[in-house]
Design a protein around this motif. Structure first.
Motif, PDB file in Angstrom:
ATOM      1  N   PHE A   2       0.839  -1.201   0.000  1.00  0.00           N
ATOM      2  CA  PHE A   2       0.000   0.000   0.000  1.00  0.00           C
ATOM      3  C   PHE A   2       0.877   1.255   0.000  1.00  0.00           C
ATOM      4  O   PHE A   2       1.912   1.315   0.653  1.00  0.00           O
ATOM      5  N   ASP A   3       0.423   2.260  -0.760  1.00  0.00           N
ATOM      6  CA  ASP A   3       1.100   3.550  -0.768  1.00  0.00           C
ATOM      7  C   ASP A   3       0.627   4.440   0.368  1.00  0.00           C
ATOM      8  O   ASP A   3       1.346   5.352   0.794  1.00  0.00           O
ATOM      9  N   LEU A   4      -0.574   4.199   0.859  1.00  0.00           N
ATOM     10  CA  LEU A   4      -1.139   5.053   1.906  1.00  0.00           C
ATOM     11  C   LEU A   4      -2.177   4.259   2.688  1.00  0.00           C
ATOM     12  O   LEU A   4      -2.973   3.513   2.105  1.00  0.00           O
ATOM     13  N   ILE A   5      -2.147   4.426   4.008  1.00  0.00           N
ATOM     14  CA  ILE A   5      -3.160   3.827   4.891  1.00  0.00           C
ATOM     15  C   ILE A   5      -3.873   4.955   5.613  1.00  0.00           C
ATOM     16  O   ILE A   5      -3.239   5.863   6.154  1.00  0.00           O
ATOM     17  N   ILE A   6      -5.224   4.918   5.605  1.00  0.00           N
ATOM     18  CA  ILE A   6      -6.035   5.948   6.252  1.00  0.00           C
ATOM     19  C   ILE A   6      -6.912   5.288   7.315  1.00  0.00           C
ATOM     20  O   ILE A   6      -7.641   4.329   7.020  1.00  0.00           O
ATOM     21  N   PHE A   7      -6.844   5.798   8.541  1.00  0.00           N
ATOM     22  CA  PHE A   7      -7.769   5.395   9.605  1.00  0.00           C
ATOM     23  C   PHE A   7      -8.779   6.523   9.783  1.00  0.00           C
ATOM     24  O   PHE A   7      -8.416   7.643  10.165  1.00  0.00           O
ATOM     25  N   ASP A   8     -10.037   6.254   9.486  1.00  0.00           N
ATOM     26  CA  ASP A   8     -11.101   7.249   9.538  1.00  0.00           C
ATOM     27  C   ASP A   8     -12.031   6.911  10.713  1.00  0.00           C
ATOM     28  O   ASP A   8     -12.801   5.951  10.656  1.00  0.00           O
ATOM     29  N   ARG A   9     -11.938   7.725  11.780  1.00  0.00           N
ATOM     30  CA  ARG A   9     -12.762   7.534  12.987  1.00  0.00           C
ATOM     31  C   ARG A   9     -12.706   6.093  13.490  1.00  0.00           C
ATOM     32  O   ARG A   9     -13.715   5.471  13.805  1.00  0.00           O
ATOM     33  N   GLY A  21       6.334   4.121   4.696  1.00  0.00           N
ATOM     34  CA  GLY A  21       4.932   4.219   4.331  1.00  0.00           C
ATOM     35  C   GLY A  21       4.302   5.524   4.781  1.00  0.00           C
ATOM     36  O   GLY A  21       4.896   6.321   5.508  1.00  0.00           O
ATOM     37  N   GLY A  22       3.074   5.772   4.315  1.00  0.00           N
ATOM     38  CA  GLY A  22       2.332   6.965   4.683  1.00  0.00           C
ATOM     39  C   GLY A  22       1.087   6.610   5.463  1.00  0.00           C
ATOM     40  O   GLY A  22       0.347   5.685   5.101  1.00  0.00           O
ATOM     41  N   LEU A  23       0.814   7.351   6.562  1.00  0.00           N
ATOM     42  CA  LEU A  23      -0.331   7.080   7.427  1.00  0.00           C
ATOM     43  C   LEU A  23      -1.078   8.375   7.686  1.00  0.00           C
ATOM     44  O   LEU A  23      -0.481   9.384   8.063  1.00  0.00           O
ATOM     45  N   LEU A  24      -2.400   8.346   7.469  1.00  0.00           N
ATOM     46  CA  LEU A  24      -3.262   9.485   7.742  1.00  0.00           C
ATOM     47  C   LEU A  24      -4.345   9.036   8.714  1.00  0.00           C
ATOM     48  O   LEU A  24      -5.049   8.055   8.473  1.00  0.00           O
ATOM     49  N   VAL A  25      -4.476   9.790   9.804  1.00  0.00           N
ATOM     50  CA  VAL A  25      -5.507   9.503  10.805  1.00  0.00           C
ATOM     51  C   VAL A  25      -6.469  10.677  10.834  1.00  0.00           C
ATOM     52  O   VAL A  25      -6.071  11.805  11.151  1.00  0.00           O
ATOM     53  N   ALA A  26      -7.734  10.420  10.457  1.00  0.00           N
ATOM     54  CA  ALA A  26      -8.798  11.416  10.557  1.00  0.00           C
ATOM     55  C   ALA A  26      -9.554  11.116  11.846  1.00  0.00           C
ATOM     56  O   ALA A  26     -10.311  10.144  11.930  1.00  0.00           O
ATOM     57  N   ALA A  27      -9.345  11.942  12.870  1.00  0.00           N
ATOM     58  CA  ALA A  27      -9.824  11.636  14.218  1.00  0.00           C
ATOM     59  C   ALA A  27     -11.180  12.284  14.471  1.00  0.00           C
ATOM     60  O   ALA A  27     -11.420  13.433  14.105  1.00  0.00           O
ATOM     61  N   GLY A  67      10.971   7.909  11.023  1.00  0.00           N
ATOM     62  CA  GLY A  67      11.840   7.001  10.284  1.00  0.00           C
ATOM     63  C   GLY A  67      11.919   7.438   8.832  1.00  0.00           C
ATOM     64  O   GLY A  67      12.210   8.586   8.519  1.00  0.00           O
ATOM     65  N   ASN A  68      11.622   6.520   7.941  1.00  0.00           N
ATOM     66  CA  ASN A  68      11.598   6.834   6.510  1.00  0.00           C
ATOM     67  C   ASN A  68      10.202   7.191   6.015  1.00  0.00           C
ATOM     68  O   ASN A  68      10.036   7.493   4.827  1.00  0.00           O
ATOM     69  N   GLY A  69       9.216   7.146   6.911  1.00  0.00           N
ATOM     70  CA  GLY A  69       7.842   7.403   6.508  1.00  0.00           C
ATOM     71  C   GLY A  69       7.301   8.714   7.048  1.00  0.00           C
ATOM     72  O   GLY A  69       8.012   9.500   7.687  1.00  0.00           O
ATOM     73  N   ARG A  70       6.007   8.934   6.804  1.00  0.00           N
ATOM     74  CA  ARG A  70       5.379  10.181   7.205  1.00  0.00           C
ATOM     75  C   ARG A  70       3.984   9.903   7.748  1.00  0.00           C
ATOM     76  O   ARG A  70       3.312   8.946   7.337  1.00  0.00           O
ATOM     77  N   VAL A  71       3.561  10.810   8.662  1.00  0.00           N
ATOM     78  CA  VAL A  71       2.266  10.650   9.327  1.00  0.00           C
ATOM     79  C   VAL A  71       1.561  11.993   9.335  1.00  0.00           C
ATOM     80  O   VAL A  71       2.178  13.047   9.525  1.00  0.00           O
ATOM     81  N   ALA A  72       0.241  11.956   9.131  1.00  0.00           N
ATOM     82  CA  ALA A  72      -0.592  13.151   9.236  1.00  0.00           C
ATOM     83  C   ALA A  72      -1.753  12.840  10.162  1.00  0.00           C
ATOM     84  O   ALA A  72      -2.342  11.755  10.096  1.00  0.00           O
ATOM     85  N   LEU A  73      -2.089  13.795  11.036  1.00  0.00           N
ATOM     86  CA  LEU A  73      -3.198  13.637  11.979  1.00  0.00           C
ATOM     87  C   LEU A  73      -4.142  14.822  11.826  1.00  0.00           C
ATOM     88  O   LEU A  73      -3.744  15.975  12.005  1.00  0.00           O
ATOM     89  N   SER A 114     -10.213  16.413  13.466  1.00  0.00           N
ATOM     90  CA  SER A 114     -11.653  16.657  13.326  1.00  0.00           C
ATOM     91  C   SER A 114     -12.201  15.708  12.275  1.00  0.00           C
ATOM     92  O   SER A 114     -11.504  15.343  11.326  1.00  0.00           O
ATOM     93  N   ASP A 115     -13.470  15.325  12.462  1.00  0.00           N
ATOM     94  CA  ASP A 115     -14.141  14.475  11.487  1.00  0.00           C
ATOM     95  C   ASP A 115     -15.150  15.268  10.662  1.00  0.00           C
ATOM     96  O   ASP A 115     -16.066  14.693  10.080  1.00  0.00           O
ATOM     97  N   HIS A 116     -14.973  16.617  10.612  1.00  0.00           N
ATOM     98  CA  HIS A 116     -15.941  17.458   9.910  1.00  0.00           C
ATOM     99  C   HIS A 116     -15.393  18.039   8.600  1.00  0.00           C
ATOM    100  O   HIS A 116     -15.965  18.993   8.070  1.00  0.00           O
ATOM    101  N   ALA A 117     -14.340  17.450   8.069  1.00  0.00           N
ATOM    102  CA  ALA A 117     -13.829  17.930   6.779  1.00  0.00           C
ATOM    103  C   ALA A 117     -14.864  17.744   5.675  1.00  0.00           C
ATOM    104  O   ALA A 117     -14.879  18.480   4.679  1.00  0.00           O
TER     105      ALA A 117
END
Length: 686
Positions: free
Chosen positions: A343-350, A373-379, A473-479, A482-485
């Motif tokens: 996977f190029d990107l993993i997203i955890f949505d709520r 890898g890339g990880l995005l968490v939409a909290a 490390g070699n990857g990136r994370v975004a947090l 809000s769940d109102h985007a």
């Protein structure tokens, strides 16, 4: 002064010829019938015909004109190699002295580098000179050059000999790098080949060997050295390191004694594209924003989306049969264990921990990020509970910690001071919203405490962190706190740039170079180079610039926008430019890395030989001495050992012209009448 007899007929020549022919026929008939006096009448007709032709004496006063020698001096880039400038100057001086001795008038044209990398356009310059002088005065033409002329097909039709005075030395040699095949774009993680060759030209000195070293650097980084054979096409396998523009710089170290190193480099810009973007979306529960995520990701045909949604937690008892909730068992083990690296990107949505994914899977996600890898968490509110993702093994890579407080006050998302500099949020469009608000409001936010080193690029209520980015490390994370985007996507209160924001976040997570927050980038438009330094810190230091000719200078960048500093070079010469600032480097090729002038650098006669031969000229080396000029007759060979020839044209200017009739008209008339009377009297006595 010259004199000559001319005829200025009173009637057209055809009419005179017809009259004379008819009269002659009658005279012949009379002679055949033996009539007396026929020959007198024939003489009378001849006198009348001569009178109609009006013979005159033309006297012409002439002023002789000097013959013209055309000289083209090649001053292109290849003519500045070695001692060629001195040779050209000596050749020009010698030819001018010889021409002055012979009384020749000279015209000199100097040819520099052409626009658009068209090479040396000596024939065009020769044609321009030929059109500006009388053609009947041109006695010869001389080209002072290394012989590498690129517009031979436009050679003018000269009425006189053409010669080449060749600069350069017999012992000259050069080494160049040739890239004959390179794609404009390539798919990431797929191998492709670049065809290149190291080629030696000229009198190669012994001991240079059959192999040479070649250096390969990517995006201005540390070069790697390889040794490849000389004169052999090499298929080099390459795999691009990242998406976007990849700058591959090949260079061959300058060898001792070669003419120039300008053709030892080659820069290839290849756009890296992903064949398919594989995204894993894990939704903790159905909610209004879930559809927004699917629409955003499925809008791109290049995205392979795997969506894992938890419809019902294991502890919830609502009487719905399990078979009606899922047709097949979701392959969690395959996705989170066996194929997670694909996977190029993993997203955890709520998402919150409910015992569905075991701890080992979260450890795999953590390791996936650390390995690139890339990880995005939409909290949502779930992130502030005891079952938050922050309470799992993923917490080690998350850029912020929840305080367990959920803020339900409406707020307007804003770009932070860091966000104004960061490419992810820099310049986001502000033409959304109504009533003067640039964007629509959101109505819920999780309070977060950013970790040291994390980048808060957007804030919410009370300037609380809203969007936080970090490198692990070699990857990136975004947090996203809000769940109102999704409200922006639905146009609530005018909406906002939700699609653009999430697109940039996703591409930054996948390490696209265009979104690097610390970067030195060079781009070109025409003959202007723009150097951009992006940084989240203070103003950068000066940039060291290395021009294609090896000269160095320092460029000071000016602040153009927050976090963006720019410098420009106008009228830059073609070739390879290098820029460095601190540990960052950038390279760009303006036009070809080796301009056309440096493709063939060895002086030669071959290119101009057909044209010179057609005009009976010769090609002589300047290193053997400046040849003499000799006058030769038209049509003769005009070159030999140590000399070149010119053809005398004998052109002149008519200063005065007088025309006088040889015999007055009345005398012709009297003579014709006398002959006719004599013929009549002779016939009467008979």
């Amino acid at each position: 002064m010259t004199r000559q007899v001319i005829f200025d007929p009173m009637l057209p020549w055809a009419f005179i010829a017809i009259l004379a022919g008819v009269a002659l026929a009658l005279c012949l008939l009379a002679a055949w019938r033996r009539l007396p006096g026929w020959w007198l009448r024939a003489l009378a007709v001849g006198v009348l015909a001569l009178a109609l032709a009006d013979p005159s004496l033309q006297t012409e006063e002439r002023e002789p004109l000097s013959d013209i020698l055309l000289i083209v001096v090649d001053e292109s880039a290849s003519q500045h190699l070695s001692d060629r400038p001195a040779q050209s100057a000596a050749a020009l001086e010698g030819v001018l002295e010889e021409a002055a001795r012979d009384g020749l008038d000279t015209r000199v044209a100097r040819v520099s580098d052409s626009d658009g990398d068209e090479g040396t356009l000596a024939m065009g310059a020769l044609g321009d000179m030929l059109s500006e002088v009388p053609r009947d005065r041109v006695a010869g033409a001389v080209i002072i050059s290394d012989g590498q002329v690129h517009d031979v097909a436009q050679a003018p039709d000269l009425p006189a000999p053409l010669h080449l005075l060749r600069t350069g030395r017999a012992g000259d040699w050069d080494r160049r790098l040739v890239v004959s095949n390179a794609p404009a774009f390539a798919i990431l993680d797929e191998e492709f080949t670049i065809t290149l060759r190291i080629e030696d030209q000229g009198d190669v000195p012994p001991g240079m060997g059959d192999a040479a070293e070649i250096l390969l650097a990517v995006d201005g980084g540390q070069p790697r050295a390889y040794r490849i054979p000389v004169g052999v096409d090499l298929e080099l396998p390459v795999v691009l390191p990242h998406g976007g523009r990849n700058v591959l710089e090949f260079s061959v170290p300058e060898a001792e004694g070669e003419l120039t190193a300008r053709n030892n480099d080659a820069v290839i810009q290849i756009n890296g594209v992903r064949d398919r973007l594989r995204v894993l979306l894990v939704s903790g529960e159905p909610h209004p924003g879930q559809r927004t995520w699917r629409n955003l990701l499925k809008a791109d045909a290049a995205v392979d989306l795997v969506h894992f949604t938890i419809l019902r937690p294991p502890g919830k008892q609502d009487g719905v049969p399990v078979g009606e909730l899922s047709l097949i068992a979701f392959p969690t083990r395959e996705l989170f264990s066996e194929k997670i690296d694909e996977f190029d990107l993993i997203i955890f949505d709520r998402y919150q921990r409910r015992g569905i994914l075991p701890a080992i899977y979260f450890e795999n996600v953590r390791d996936y990020v650390a390995q690139g890898g890339g990880l995005l968490v939409a909290a949502g509110p779930d992130f502030a509970t005891a079952d938050s993702l922050y309470r799992s093994e993923i917490a080690e890579v998350l850029p912020a910690a929840p305080t367990a407080i959920v803020i339900d006050t409406p707020f307007l998302p804003a770009i932070s001071a860091t966000g104004e500099k960061h490419p992810v949020t820099e310049g986001l469009p502000a033409d959304y919203g109504t009533d003067g608000d640039p964007w629509g409001r959101w109505f819920r936010q999780v309070q977060l405490e950013a970790k040291d080193g994390a980048q808060v690029v957007m804030t919410g209520e009370g300037e609380e962190p809203l969007l936080i980015l970090d490198r692990v490390g070699n990857g990136r994370v975004a947090l996203l706190g809000s769940d109102h985007a999704w409200l922006w996507d639905r146009g609530v209160e005018g909406g906002g740039p939700q699609a653009e924001l999430l697109r940039r976040v996703a591409h930054w997570l996948m390490q696209e170079p265009e979104l690097e927050e610390e970067a030195l980038v060079a781009s070109a438009s025409g003959q202007e180079i723009t150097v951009t330094r992006r940084t989240l810190g203070d103003a950068p230091g000066p940039v060291a610039v290395t021009a294609p000719d090896g000269s160095e200078r320092v460029m000071t960048l000016e602040r153009e926008a927050p976090g963006r500093f720019v410098g420009r070079i106008a009228g830059a010469e073609q070739g390879l430019w290098r820029f460095s600032e601190g540990e960052r480097n950038a390279v760009i090729g303006l036009g070809p890395a080796a301009p056309r002038e440096f493709v063939e650098t060895i002086a030669a006669d071959d290119v101009l030989a057909p044209v010179i031969r057609a005009h009976r000229g010769g090609a002589l080396a300047v290193e053997d001495g400046v040849p003499d000029l000799r006058a030769v007759r038209e049509g003769r060979q005009a070159a030999g050992r140590g000399w070149i020839g010119w053809t005398p044209r004998n052109a002149y200017l008519t200063a005065d012209l007088r025309v006088l009739s040889l015999v007055p008209a009345w005398m012709f008339l009297l003579l014709a009448a006398g002959l006719s009377t004599w013929a009549w009297l002779r016939e009467g006595r008979r």
